[in-house]
Design a protein around this motif. Structure first.
Motif, PDB file in Angstrom:
ATOM      1  N   ALA A 126       9.636 -12.716   2.508  1.00  0.00           N
ATOM      2  CA  ALA A 126       8.542 -13.091   3.403  1.00  0.00           C
ATOM      3  C   ALA A 126       8.988 -14.143   4.417  1.00  0.00           C
ATOM      4  O   ALA A 126       8.164 -14.771   5.069  1.00  0.00           O
ATOM      5  CB  ALA A 126       7.362 -13.611   2.583  1.00  0.00           C
ATOM      6  N   ARG A 158      17.330 -19.080  11.458  1.00  0.00           N
ATOM      7  CA  ARG A 158      18.711 -19.391  11.840  1.00  0.00           C
ATOM      8  C   ARG A 158      19.451 -18.205  12.435  1.00  0.00           C
ATOM      9  O   ARG A 158      20.527 -18.343  12.987  1.00  0.00           O
ATOM     10  CB  ARG A 158      19.470 -19.957  10.631  1.00  0.00           C
ATOM     11  CG  ARG A 158      19.065 -21.359  10.279  1.00  0.00           C
ATOM     12  CD  ARG A 158      19.611 -21.771   8.936  1.00  0.00           C
ATOM     13  NE  ARG A 158      18.966 -21.058   7.838  1.00  0.00           N
ATOM     14  CZ  ARG A 158      19.180 -21.322   6.551  1.00  0.00           C
ATOM     15  NH1 ARG A 158      20.032 -22.251   6.198  1.00  0.00           N
ATOM     16  NH2 ARG A 158      18.560 -20.640   5.608  1.00  0.00           N
ATOM     17  N   GLN A 193      15.391  -9.941   7.168  1.00  0.00           N
ATOM     18  CA  GLN A 193      15.526  -8.884   6.154  1.00  0.00           C
ATOM     19  C   GLN A 193      15.465  -7.470   6.732  1.00  0.00           C
ATOM     20  O   GLN A 193      15.833  -6.514   6.077  1.00  0.00           O
ATOM     21  CB  GLN A 193      14.489  -9.048   5.042  1.00  0.00           C
ATOM     22  CG  GLN A 193      13.044  -9.085   5.462  1.00  0.00           C
ATOM     23  CD  GLN A 193      12.571 -10.486   5.839  1.00  0.00           C
ATOM     24  OE1 GLN A 193      13.365 -11.349   6.175  1.00  0.00           O
ATOM     25  NE2 GLN A 193      11.277 -10.698   5.781  1.00  0.00           N
ATOM     26  N   GLY A 237       4.352 -16.597   0.730  1.00  0.00           N
ATOM     27  CA  GLY A 237       3.821 -17.920   1.068  1.00  0.00           C
ATOM     28  C   GLY A 237       4.625 -18.575   2.187  1.00  0.00           C
ATOM     29  O   GLY A 237       5.439 -17.926   2.841  1.00  0.00           O
ATOM     30  N   ASN A 238       4.422 -19.880   2.335  1.00  0.00           N
ATOM     31  CA  ASN A 238       5.077 -20.612   3.418  1.00  0.00           C
ATOM     32  C   ASN A 238       6.521 -20.979   3.126  1.00  0.00           C
ATOM     33  O   ASN A 238       7.271 -21.333   4.024  1.00  0.00           O
ATOM     34  CB  ASN A 238       4.303 -21.900   3.737  1.00  0.00           C
ATOM     35  CG  ASN A 238       2.981 -21.571   4.373  1.00  0.00           C
ATOM     36  OD1 ASN A 238       2.875 -20.585   5.103  1.00  0.00           O
ATOM     37  ND2 ASN A 238       1.965 -22.363   4.073  1.00  0.00           N
ATOM     38  N   ASP A 263      17.430 -12.717  -3.418  1.00  0.00           N
ATOM     39  CA  ASP A 263      17.133 -12.831  -1.987  1.00  0.00           C
ATOM     40  C   ASP A 263      17.347 -11.503  -1.269  1.00  0.00           C
ATOM     41  O   ASP A 263      18.386 -10.854  -1.455  1.00  0.00           O
ATOM     42  CB  ASP A 263      18.072 -13.860  -1.330  1.00  0.00           C
ATOM     43  CG  ASP A 263      17.785 -15.272  -1.799  1.00  0.00           C
ATOM     44  OD1 ASP A 263      16.637 -15.559  -2.165  1.00  0.00           O
ATOM     45  OD2 ASP A 263      18.735 -16.085  -1.771  1.00  0.00           O
ATOM     46  N   ALA A 264      16.394 -11.159  -0.401  1.00  0.00           N
ATOM     47  CA  ALA A 264      16.533  -9.951   0.424  1.00  0.00           C
ATOM     48  C   ALA A 264      17.770 -10.040   1.310  1.00  0.00           C
ATOM     49  O   ALA A 264      18.317  -9.040   1.750  1.00  0.00           O
ATOM     50  CB  ALA A 264      15.286  -9.786   1.286  1.00  0.00           C
ATOM     51  N   LYS A 281      24.768 -15.146   1.224  1.00  0.00           N
ATOM     52  CA  LYS A 281      23.467 -14.946   1.876  1.00  0.00           C
ATOM     53  C   LYS A 281      23.664 -14.830   3.384  1.00  0.00           C
ATOM     54  O   LYS A 281      24.206 -15.742   4.004  1.00  0.00           O
ATOM     55  CB  LYS A 281      22.532 -16.118   1.556  1.00  0.00           C
ATOM     56  CG  LYS A 281      21.126 -15.884   2.093  1.00  0.00           C
ATOM     57  CD  LYS A 281      20.149 -16.909   1.570  1.00  0.00           C
ATOM     58  CE  LYS A 281      20.475 -18.272   2.126  1.00  0.00           C
ATOM     59  NZ  LYS A 281      19.463 -19.271   1.783  1.00  0.00           N
TER      60      LYS A 281
HETATM   61  O1  C5P Z   1      15.504 -18.628   4.579  1.00  0.00           O
HETATM   62  P1  C5P Z   1      16.375 -18.288   3.424  1.00  0.00           P
HETATM   63  O2  C5P Z   1      17.567 -17.454   3.822  1.00  0.00           O
HETATM   64  O3  C5P Z   1      16.732 -19.419   2.526  1.00  0.00           O
HETATM   65  O4  C5P Z   1      15.463 -17.317   2.523  1.00  0.00           O
HETATM   66  C1  C5P Z   1      15.894 -16.803   1.276  1.00  0.00           C
HETATM   67  C2  C5P Z   1      14.971 -15.652   0.863  1.00  0.00           C
HETATM   68  O5  C5P Z   1      13.649 -16.137   0.686  1.00  0.00           O
HETATM   69  C3  C5P Z   1      14.908 -14.545   1.936  1.00  0.00           C
HETATM   70  O6  C5P Z   1      14.968 -13.288   1.286  1.00  0.00           O
HETATM   71  C4  C5P Z   1      13.555 -14.807   2.586  1.00  0.00           C
HETATM   72  O7  C5P Z   1      12.935 -13.639   3.121  1.00  0.00           O
HETATM   73  C5  C5P Z   1      12.726 -15.359   1.431  1.00  0.00           C
HETATM   74  N1  C5P Z   1      11.599 -16.212   1.865  1.00  0.00           N
HETATM   75  C6  C5P Z   1      10.300 -15.861   1.461  1.00  0.00           C
HETATM   76  N2  C5P Z   1       9.221 -16.600   1.895  1.00  0.00           N
HETATM   77  C7  C5P Z   1       9.394 -17.653   2.727  1.00  0.00           C
HETATM   78  C8  C5P Z   1      10.706 -18.032   3.135  1.00  0.00           C
HETATM   79  C9  C5P Z   1      11.794 -17.279   2.681  1.00  0.00           C
HETATM   80  O8  C5P Z   1      10.116 -14.887   0.722  1.00  0.00           O
HETATM   81  N3  C5P Z   1       8.320 -18.309   3.150  1.00  0.00           N
END
Ligand code: C5P
Length: 226
Positions: free
Chosen positions: A11, A16, A24, A80-81, A106-107, A208
Motif C-alpha cells: 500500500a 524514492r 509495486q 494504512g499510512n 515486501d512487494a 528491496k
Molecule cells: O517504502 P518501503 O520500500 O519501505 O515499503 C516496504 C513495503 O511496505 C512495500 O511493499 C510497500 O508497498 C509497503 N507499504 C505499505 N503501506 C505503507 C507504506 C509501505 O504497505 N503505508
C-alpha cells in the motif's frame, strides 16, 4: 495444526523511485514488480493463503489478470499510512488463527527464491518466537553529521541487514504491532516486546527495490536465473 500464510504489504507509494505509478506496479522483467513476489509465495506448497494489503484507493491491482496464481491470492483493501499500519490492518482483516504463522514479505522484493523461502519456514516452524531472512553486513558503515561529513565509523561486527519474509505467529505479531507501530519492520515490534527473533541467513539478491537503478539490477538477477 498451525497453517502458514503470507501477507504482502503493498500500500506504499515508493516516493524514492520518483515515479507516478506506485513502486509495486512498475514494470520489471515483463510484469508489474509485485507479480514476482506473489508468484513465488503462491508457488510455495506450505503456504495456504497469500494476502495482499492494498491501499483502499488502489485501482491498479484488479486491472491485472491474476488467474494463473490460483485461489491462494486474497487482496485486502485496508492499507494504512505506514508499512506497520498496513500489516496490522491486514492481520486484523484476515482473521487468522493466533497460532498460525504469517510470513510478511515486501512487494518490493521481487527476487526472493523458493529455496530461501523454504529455508526460513524449515528453520522457524518449531521456533518459540519466529524470525527473519537477513544477510551479514558487508560494507563499512559511516554515520553522517548534519553537513554530510563522517562523524564516525560504526563497527559492523555482528550487524545484519534485515530482509523479508519475516515470520511470526499471527497473534503475537498483531499484539506487537498494536503496542508499537513506529517501526520499519515486523521484527522491531516483536523486539519491543523483549523477544529475540532469529536471523536466518538468506542472500543479497533478495534486496528491496528502492532506487531507480534497482529495477535493472533485479531484472538481471531474474534473467540470470532463467
Ligand atoms: O517504502 P518501503 O520500500 O519501505 O515499503 C516496504 C513495503 O511496505 C512495500 O511493499 C510497500 O508497498 C509497503 N507499504 C505499505 N503501506 C505503507 C507504506 C509501505 O504497505 N503505508
Amino acid at each position: 495444526m498451525s497453517e502458514f500464510h503470507a501477507l504482502v504489504p503493498a500500500a506504499g507509494f515508493g516516493a524514492r523511485m520518483g515515479n507516478q505509478l506506485p513502486k509495486q506496479y512498475l514494470p520489471l522483467a515483463g510484469k508489474p514488480m509485485i507479480a514476482h513476489a506473489l508468484e513465488t509465495l503462491c508457488a510455495c506448497e506450505e503456504i495456504s493463503t497469500v494476502f495482499v494489503v492494498l491501499s483502499p484507493d488502489d485501482t491498479q491491482f484488479t486491472s491485472y489478470d491474476w488467474s494463473h496464481l490460483g485461489d491462494k491470492l486474497q487482496p485486502l483493501f485496508c492499507g494504512g499510512n505506514t508499512r506497520a499500519e498496513s500489516v496490522a490492518n491486514g492481520l486484523l482483516v484476515s482473521e487468522l488463527e493466533p497460532d498460525d504463522w504469517v510470513l510478511v514479505h515486501d512487494a518490493a522484493r521481487p527476487c526472493l527464491t523458493q529455496a530461501n523461502l523454504h529455508k526460513l519456514i524449515t528453520e522457524l516452524r518449531d521456533d518459540a518466537v519466529g524470525g527473519i531472512l537477513a544477510v551479514p553486513l558487508a560494507d563499512t558503515l559511516k554515520r553522517a553529521d548534519a553537513h554530510q561529513r563522517i562523524e564516525c565509523t560504526e563497527p559492523r561486527e555482528k550487524l545484519w541487514q534485515a530482509q523479508t519474509p519475516q515470520m511470526f505467529r499471527a497473534g503475537l505479531l498483531s499484539q506487537a504491532l498494536t503496542k508499537c507501530n513506529a517501526v520499519t519492520d515486523d521484527a522491531s515490534a516483536i523486539e519491543a516486546l523483549g523477544l529475540q527473533p532469529k536471523l536466518v541467513a538468506g542472500d543479497t539478491t533478495n534486496f528491496k527495490v528502492t532506487y531507480p537503478n534497482d529495477i535493472r539490477l533485479a531484472e538481471l538477477i531474474l534473467k540470470d536465473r532463467k
